[in-house]
Design a protein around this motif. Structure first.
Motif, short mmCIF file in Angstrom:
data_model
loop_
_atom_site.label_atom_id
_atom_site.label_comp_id
_atom_site.label_asym_id
_atom_site.label_seq_id
_atom_site.Cartn_x
_atom_site.Cartn_y
_atom_site.Cartn_z
N VAL A 12 19.07 -11.78 22.58
CA VAL A 12 17.74 -11.52 23.14
C VAL A 12 17.75 -11.88 24.62
O VAL A 12 18.26 -12.93 25.01
CB VAL A 12 16.67 -12.35 22.41
N CYS A 14 16.76 -13.47 27.80
CA CYS A 14 15.95 -14.65 28.14
C CYS A 14 14.92 -14.32 29.22
O CYS A 14 13.82 -14.87 29.22
CB CYS A 14 16.85 -15.79 28.61
N LYS A 17 12.09 -12.50 27.55
CA LYS A 17 11.44 -13.43 26.62
C LYS A 17 10.51 -14.39 27.36
O LYS A 17 9.32 -14.52 27.01
CB LYS A 17 12.51 -14.23 25.87
N ALA A 84 6.79 -14.38 21.59
CA ALA A 84 7.93 -14.43 22.51
C ALA A 84 8.73 -15.71 22.36
O ALA A 84 9.96 -15.69 22.33
CB ALA A 84 7.42 -14.29 23.95
N GLU A 87 10.36 -15.74 18.96
CA GLU A 87 11.03 -14.46 18.67
C GLU A 87 10.55 -13.89 17.34
O GLU A 87 11.33 -13.42 16.51
CB GLU A 87 12.55 -14.63 18.68
N ASN A 88 9.24 -13.97 17.18
CA ASN A 88 8.60 -13.49 15.96
C ASN A 88 8.21 -12.02 16.14
O ASN A 88 7.28 -11.70 16.90
CB ASN A 88 7.35 -14.34 15.66
N SER A 89 8.92 -11.15 15.47
CA SER A 89 8.69 -9.71 15.65
C SER A 89 7.32 -9.28 15.15
O SER A 89 6.72 -8.35 15.71
CB SER A 89 9.78 -8.91 14.92
#
Length: 233
Positions: A12, A14, A17, A84, A87-89
Motif C-alpha cells: 500500500v 504510504c 495512505k 486510511a 487500511e479498512n476497505s
C-alpha cells in the motif's frame, strides 16, 4: 519460490495512505467544530431543554445548517480517517460512495434548478419573505440576513420595500416601532472612515424616499398648472 525467483507482494502506498488520513482528519475536526457550534447555539437559545421551541420560528434557523453540515463532515471524516489508517476497505468504499452520492445529488439539484427554475424562484421568494418576517425573532437568523445583505450589497430580495413584511419596519400608520419605514443597518452603504457601525443608519430611510416622491409630484402639478395658465393668458 520457483527457480530462484519470487513474486514481490504489492504494498500500500504510504504517501496516498497518509495524505487521505491527513485530509480527512482535518475534515473530521471541522465537522466536530460545526457540530459543537450548532449544539452550543441551540443550548444558548434553550432549544435543548425545550424541543418544541424548534417550531416557534417563522423563518430559517441557521443552527440547522451547522448541525447538518457538521454531521455529514463528521461521518465522512471519521470513515476516511479510520479507513486510511487501518487500511479498512469497507470504510474507504463507504467514504467513496458517500462522496459519489453527494456529487450526484449536487448534479441532480443543478439540473432540477434549471428545469424548474420558475417554481424554485417562487419557493425562494417565499423562503426569503418568511425570513424577513422573522428577522427579529432569532439572533442567528438576524446575523445571517445582515451578513448576506452586507456581502451581496443588497437590501431585501427585490428592494428595500420588502421590509414592509416585517412588523418592526413596515410603514403602516399603526406601527409604533421606532424602526418604522426603515431598513436594517446592513442595507446601508458603509463609510470606510467609520470605525463603529452605525446601527441606526436605516431609520426612516424609506419614509424620506416617499416624502421626496410627494414633493416631486407636487412640483410637477405646480408646473402643469403654470403652463395651463400661460396658455389661456
Amino acid at each position: 519460490m520457483m527457480s530462484g525467483k519470487y513474486f514481490k507482494a504489492h504494498e500500500v502506498s504510504c504517501c496516498i495512505k497518509y495524505f487521505i488520513f491527513g485530509f480527512n482528519i482535518i475534515f473530521w475536526l471541522l465537522g466536530v467544530a460545526f457540530l459543537g457550534i450548532g449544539l452550543w447555539a441551540w443550548s444558548e437559545k434553550g432549544v435543548l431543554s425545550n424541543i418544541s421551541s424548534i417550531t416557534d420560528l417563522g423563518g430559517f434557523d441557521p443552527v440547522w445548517l451547522f448541525l447538518v453540515v457538521g454531521g455529514v463532515m463528521f461521518i465522512l471524516g471519521f470513515a476516511g480517517c479510520i479507513g486510511a489508517l487501518r487500511e479498512n476497505s469497507f470504510l474507504l468504499k463507504f467514504f467513496s460512495v458517500f462522496l459519489g452520492i453527494i456529487f450526484f445529488l449536487e448534479l441532480t439539484a443543478g439540473v432540477l434548478a434549471f428545469v424548474f427554475k420558475d417554481w424554485i424562484k417562487d419557493q425562494l421568494n417565499f423562503f426569503i419573505n418568511n425570513n424577513i418576517r422573522a428577522y427579529r425573532d432569532d439572533i442567528d437568523l438576524q446575523n445571517l440576513i445582515d451578513f448576506t445583505q452586507e456581502y451581496w450589497e443588497c437590501c431585501g430580495a427585490f428592494g428595500a420595500d420588502d421590509w414592509n413584511l416585517n412588523i418592526y419596519f413596515n410603514c403602516t400608520d399603526s406601527n409604533p416601532s421606532r424602526e418604522k419605514c426603515g431598513v436594517p443597518f446592513s442595507c446601508c452603504t458603509k463609510d470606510p472612515a467609520e470605525d463603529v457601525i452605525n446601527t441606526q443608519c436605516g431609520y426612516d430611510i424609506r419614509a424620506k424616499a416617499i416624502f421626496g416622491i410627494c414633493l416631486a409630484q407636487n412640483l410637477v402639478s405646480d408646473i402643469e398648472v403654470v403652463r395651463e395658465s400661460c396658455l389661456f393668458t
